[in-house]
Design a protein around this motif. Sequence first.
Motif, mmCIF file in Angstrom:
data_model
loop_
_atom_site.group_PDB
_atom_site.id
_atom_site.type_symbol
_atom_site.label_atom_id
_atom_site.label_comp_id
_atom_site.label_asym_id
_atom_site.label_seq_id
_atom_site.Cartn_x
_atom_site.Cartn_y
_atom_site.Cartn_z
ATOM 1 N N MET A 297 -102.570 -23.895 70.925
ATOM 2 C CA MET A 297 -101.511 -22.990 70.462
ATOM 3 C C MET A 297 -100.131 -23.429 70.929
ATOM 4 N N VAL A 298 -100.065 -23.941 72.157
ATOM 5 C CA VAL A 298 -98.765 -24.306 72.717
ATOM 6 C C VAL A 298 -98.231 -25.603 72.097
ATOM 7 N N HIS A 299 -99.079 -26.624 71.956
ATOM 8 C CA HIS A 299 -98.553 -27.941 71.565
ATOM 9 C C HIS A 299 -98.676 -28.295 70.085
ATOM 10 N N GLY A 300 -99.615 -27.678 69.373
ATOM 11 C CA GLY A 300 -99.846 -28.086 67.987
ATOM 12 C C GLY A 300 -98.606 -27.904 67.121
ATOM 13 N N ASP A 301 -98.540 -28.635 66.010
ATOM 14 C CA ASP A 301 -97.417 -28.463 65.084
ATOM 15 C C ASP A 301 -97.926 -28.484 63.636
ATOM 16 N N ASP A 302 -97.022 -28.608 62.693
ATOM 17 C CA ASP A 302 -97.429 -28.525 61.282
ATOM 18 C C ASP A 302 -98.212 -29.743 60.822
ATOM 19 N N LYS A 303 -98.272 -30.767 61.639
ATOM 20 C CA LYS A 303 -99.094 -31.922 61.293
ATOM 21 C C LYS A 303 -100.461 -31.861 61.969
ATOM 22 N N GLY A 304 -100.662 -30.869 62.821
ATOM 23 C CA GLY A 304 -101.982 -30.712 63.429
ATOM 24 C C GLY A 304 -101.958 -30.546 64.932
ATOM 25 N N LEU A 305 -103.047 -30.994 65.554
ATOM 26 C CA LEU A 305 -103.172 -30.903 67.013
ATOM 27 C C LEU A 305 -102.185 -31.851 67.675
ATOM 28 N N MET A 306 -101.854 -31.557 68.925
ATOM 29 C CA MET A 306 -101.091 -32.520 69.719
ATOM 30 C C MET A 306 -101.706 -32.523 71.116
ATOM 31 N N LEU A 307 -102.506 -33.540 71.401
ATOM 32 C CA LEU A 307 -103.260 -33.532 72.653
ATOM 33 C C LEU A 307 -102.497 -34.231 73.771
ATOM 34 N N PRO A 308 -102.422 -33.610 74.925
ATOM 35 C CA PRO A 308 -101.835 -34.280 76.078
ATOM 36 C C PRO A 308 -102.691 -35.498 76.448
ATOM 37 N N PRO A 309 -102.069 -36.646 76.712
ATOM 38 C CA PRO A 309 -102.821 -37.876 76.983
ATOM 39 C C PRO A 309 -103.885 -37.726 78.069
ATOM 40 N N LYS A 310 -103.613 -36.914 79.090
ATOM 41 C CA LYS A 310 -104.573 -36.826 80.195
ATOM 42 C C LYS A 310 -105.906 -36.210 79.797
ATOM 43 N N VAL A 311 -105.928 -35.395 78.742
ATOM 44 C CA VAL A 311 -107.197 -34.784 78.336
ATOM 45 C C VAL A 311 -107.735 -35.310 77.010
ATOM 46 N N ALA A 312 -106.924 -36.069 76.281
ATOM 47 C CA ALA A 312 -107.329 -36.497 74.933
ATOM 48 C C ALA A 312 -108.546 -37.416 74.987
ATOM 49 N N ALA A 313 -109.506 -37.155 74.110
ATOM 50 C CA ALA A 313 -110.697 -37.998 74.015
ATOM 51 C C ALA A 313 -110.274 -39.421 73.690
ATOM 52 N N LEU A 314 -109.311 -39.515 72.822
ATOM 53 C CA LEU A 314 -108.750 -40.807 72.421
ATOM 54 C C LEU A 314 -107.266 -40.747 72.730
ATOM 55 N N GLN A 315 -106.778 -41.690 73.518
ATOM 56 C CA GLN A 315 -105.347 -41.687 73.844
ATOM 57 C C GLN A 315 -104.558 -42.564 72.878
ATOM 58 N N ILE A 316 -105.258 -43.595 72.377
ATOM 59 C CA ILE A 316 -104.578 -44.559 71.519
ATOM 60 C C ILE A 316 -105.467 -44.880 70.326
ATOM 61 N N ILE A 317 -104.912 -44.758 69.137
ATOM 62 C CA ILE A 317 -105.640 -45.185 67.939
ATOM 63 C C ILE A 317 -104.925 -46.417 67.363
ATOM 64 N N VAL A 318 -105.692 -47.472 67.144
ATOM 65 C CA VAL A 318 -105.112 -48.713 66.629
ATOM 66 C C VAL A 318 -105.447 -48.812 65.137
ATOM 67 N N ILE A 319 -104.439 -48.995 64.315
ATOM 68 C CA ILE A 319 -104.642 -49.010 62.862
ATOM 69 C C ILE A 319 -104.129 -50.309 62.242
#
Length: 511
Positions: A297-319
């Motif tokens: 609720m605090v961090h999400g925006d109109d593009k979706g979730l926004m995960l803090p790096p310390k808890v994110a399952a994935l910190q970096i996605i390489v495309i």
Amino acid sequence: MAGGKADNSKSKANTKGKEKEVKKETKLGLSAKKDDNFGEWYSEVVVNGEMIEYYDISGCYILRPWTMSIWEVMQAFFDAEIKKMNIKNCYFPLFVSPGVLQREKDHIEGFAPEVAWVTKSGNSDLDVPIAIRPTSETVMYPYYSKWIRGHRDLPLKLNQWCNVVRWEFSNPTPFIRSREFLWQEGHTAFASKTEADAEVLDILELYRRVYEEFLAVPVIKGKKSELEKFAGGLYTTSVEAFIPNSGRGIQGATSHCLGQNFAKMFEINFEDDKGEKAMVWQNSWAYSTRTIGVMVMVHGDDKGLMLPPKVAALQIIVIPVPYKEANTQAILDTCAATVSTLCAAGFRAEADLRDNYSPGWKYSHWEMKGVPLRLEIGPKDLEKKQVRAVRRDNFAKTDIAIDGLGEKVEEMLDDIQQSLFDTAKLKRDACVVVAKTWGEFAEALGQKKLILAPWCDEEEVEKDVKARTKGDMGAAKSLCSPFDQPELPEDTLCFASGKPAKKWTYWGRSY
Ligand code: 87F
């Protein structure tokens, strides 16, 4: 709805032309905006971000791997910290016998409607129905009574990680109010109140750290009012968060000093060092998967979730960003190599090498899932031995040399973590209003503010505030009296009763 699954509408593989492709790609988005329809936005973001799946029992939700990995990070931190405090893990049964549940009569009374019961096995009725734990005081304390004999058995400090069931009837919300949830519950017993008091605050500090250092959510530490404390205990401390979009406070976690109330009920006695019979002092404390909902609720925006790096399952996605006649294989290989380097350096990184999705689709997909940092690798990057980094929080783009990538990425993730917290704190602080009179209080409440008001600390006055603010939005209540008290000039009056004020207290609507 687009949840990122491959289906027959997938964009790149079919050659139906650019326009069609863009249209499909935008379908990945959210239909509700956070500022326009917060409730709808939240339901969409937890599902489209692949954290939750709705279940066919109201108030129950499937926690998908994207959720569980966040829970596990917080769990690893908290579990290690309580072990440093010599608190041991244990596991008590899920089921509670009715006799034992009733022993807690006074305080269970208010909670009774939420207790779920097992009444049958197969087709036959059970002789005695069995309750499912809504919390484990009554399950554990008979054994505390048995295990604690003398002062050398103290302190007894146990914790368990488990699920609990509370059959709520009001508006179920994923993570925030669900009928089954995961938590840790700590139950400790001491020979003295001094030791119990100290532990209450040590645990509360861990809860603050879970929120602020891991989830990047600012919280207020404080004490609950008599009306809002856990009725079975002596006093309750909590960390309180605030959701600017709904204008509601939310209790983030609680650490109670139970005093000797349960010791009396369950006869938890011991022989003290003078050989005299004494009663233990107890604490209990818990935080639950609600933490995750607050973070969304605090961090999400109109593009979706926004995960803090310390808890994110994935910190970096390489495309990979292949281009016509460019050497696609070399790009894919570089992506894979980049991921290996990052994982070896301790980051949680993955490459999205799927060939049935366009880069644009993948950007939206991983933005929806809230991955903090995206690295794009195209032919130009290959040539220049660099990658393009795009931050999820502010979409800032930077070209980073592959040589020394780890250090740069670490800096960026640290910066994202800090900046999520700073932004959330600025937003929260902008909602705080100091109200010294009822007029100011009512106006601020109408504007969905977090209200700091001087209060006489009388239970009747809080009941009166509740009664006077009752409406379809729900009544206002006290959230906590912050430990960090601003100066209270001697002649300050209570905002609600006009009597002399005793303390500053936060008020607002809440979850
Ligand atoms: C619902 C049904 C039955 C909350 C309930 O906060 C009983 C209860 O006792 C109940 N909902 N509570 C209060 C829980 C107090 C306490 N328990 C241990 C905590 C921390 C962990």
